[in-house]
Design an enzyme around this catalytic site. Structure first.
Site, PDB file in Angstrom:
ATOM      1  N   SER A 132     -33.139 105.043  12.845  1.00  0.00           N
ATOM      2  CA  SER A 132     -31.997 104.174  13.117  1.00  0.00           C
ATOM      3  C   SER A 132     -31.463 104.442  14.513  1.00  0.00           C
ATOM      4  CB  SER A 132     -30.875 104.421  12.098  1.00  0.00           C
ATOM      5  OG  SER A 132     -29.713 103.696  12.459  1.00  0.00           O
ATOM      6  N   TYR A 166     -25.412 109.985   6.930  1.00  0.00           N
ATOM      7  CA  TYR A 166     -26.570 109.102   7.103  1.00  0.00           C
ATOM      8  C   TYR A 166     -27.212 109.377   8.461  1.00  0.00           C
ATOM      9  CZ  TYR A 166     -29.245 104.872   8.126  1.00  0.00           C
ATOM     10  OH  TYR A 166     -30.239 103.995   8.494  1.00  0.00           O
TER      11      TYR A 166
END
Length: 256
Positions: free
Chosen positions: A127, A140
Site C-alpha cells: 500500500s 494496517y
C-alpha cells in the site's frame, strides 16, 4: 503459457488482476476463501481454488494442486482503520497474521518450487500508505511496512536463483472496503476523542474528486511488472500512489 496464482480474487484488485491475466492469455489460478465461478467468464485456462492464507493446511492443499507456477501475486489482505489507542490486540493480530505472516507462509511454500526450476516472479501487493503516515491506519500501515521489509530482503536472497521479487503500492481505492470498515469499527462514531477524526477519514475515503487508484490500475501495474525483467522493486499503482511514492523517493531515495 505461463501460470499465475493470484490470491484474494473474490473482488477488487485480485478480481481485476485475474481477469486481466486471463485476457492476456495466461493460465490463471484464482484463489479466494469461498470460490465463486460466476465472477469470471468461462475459460479452460482458469482454475479457481479455495485458499485461506492464515491456514497452513489450506496453503499446503493449494501448493499441491497448483504445482510449479511462474508468478505468485500476493494480493489477499485485511484492512482495519482504527486509531492506534483503540486498536484491539485481536485486530492487530489479525492484520499481522494476514498481511505479513499469511503472505509469508504462502510465499515460503512456493519458493522451493521456483528455486527448483530457477525462475519465478513474486509480486506482493502492499500500500502507498507505507510511504507517508496517516491517521487511523497505524497498525494496517505497520503490517504493510513489514511486508515491504521482508520483500526487500527476499528480493536480494532470491535473485541468485533466478527469482524476481517486487512490491506494488496501490493508493486509495473506491474498490476497497476501508470506508465500510471504518464505519463498522466505529459503531461509536460519537467517541469524544476520535469521533471527528473518524468522520473526516470516512469523508476523505469517499471523496470522489480526489485522485484514486482503481482496481484496473493495480491489475495493469502487476501485469507490467510481471513482464518486465528490469522492473524496479517498488511500483506505484494509481495517480495518488505515484504522487506518494515520488515524494517518498525524494525524502529517502535509498528506501524505494
Amino acid at each position: 503459457m505461463p501460470t499465475a496464482l493470484i490470491t484474494g480474487c473474490s473482488s477488487g484488485f485480485g478480481l481485476a488482476t485475474a481477469t486481466l491475466f486471463l485476457a492476456k492469455g495466461w493460465d490463471v489460478i484464482a484463489t479466494m476463501r469461498t470460490p465463486d465461478a460466476t465472477l469470471f467468464p468461462g475459460s479452460d485456462r482458469l482454475t479457481i481454488l479455495p485458499l485461506d492464507i492464515t491456514s497452513e493446511g489450506s496453503i499446503a492443499d493449494v501448493v499441491k494442486k497448483a504445482g510449479a507456477i511462474d508468478l505468485l501475486v500476493n494480493n489477499a489482505g485485511f484492512g482495519a482503520p482504527v486509531p492506534v489507542e483503540l486498536t484491539p490486540l485481536a485486530t492487530a493480530q489479525q492484520l499481522m497474521n494476514t498481511n505479513v505472516l499469511g503472505t509469508l507462509s504462502l510465499t515460503q511454500a512456493f519458493l522451493p518450487l521456483m528455486r527448483a526450476k530457477k525462475s519465478g516472479v513474486i509480486i506482493n501487493v502492499s500500500s502507498s500508505v507505507t510511504t507517508k503516515a496517516m491517521p487511523l491506519i497505524g497498525l494496517y500501515r505497520a503490517s504493510k511496512a513489514a511486508l515491504n521489509a521482508w520483500s526487500e530482503s527476499l528480493a536480494i536472497e532470491a535473485r541468485p536463483f533466478g527469482i524476481r521479487v517486487h512490491v506494488v503500492l496501490p493508493g486509495r481505492s473506491p474498490e476497497t472496503k476501508f470506508g465500510q470498515n471504518a464505519q463498522a469499527y466505529f459503531g461509536g462514531r460519537d467517541d469524544p476523542a476520535y469521533g471527528k477524526m473518524v468522520d473526516e477519514f470516512i469523508q476523505m475515503v469517499g471523496n470522489s474528486h480526489a485522485p484514486v487508484t482503481h482496481a484496473e490500475d493495480v491489475a495493469e501495474a502487476i501485469f507490467a511488472v510481471a513482464n518486465d525483467q528490469h522492473a524496479p522493486l517498488y511500483t506505484a499503482a494509481g495517480e495518488d500512489a505515484l504522487h506518494s511514492l515520488t515524494e517518498a523517493q525524494h525524502r529517502s531515495p535509498f528506501s524505494y
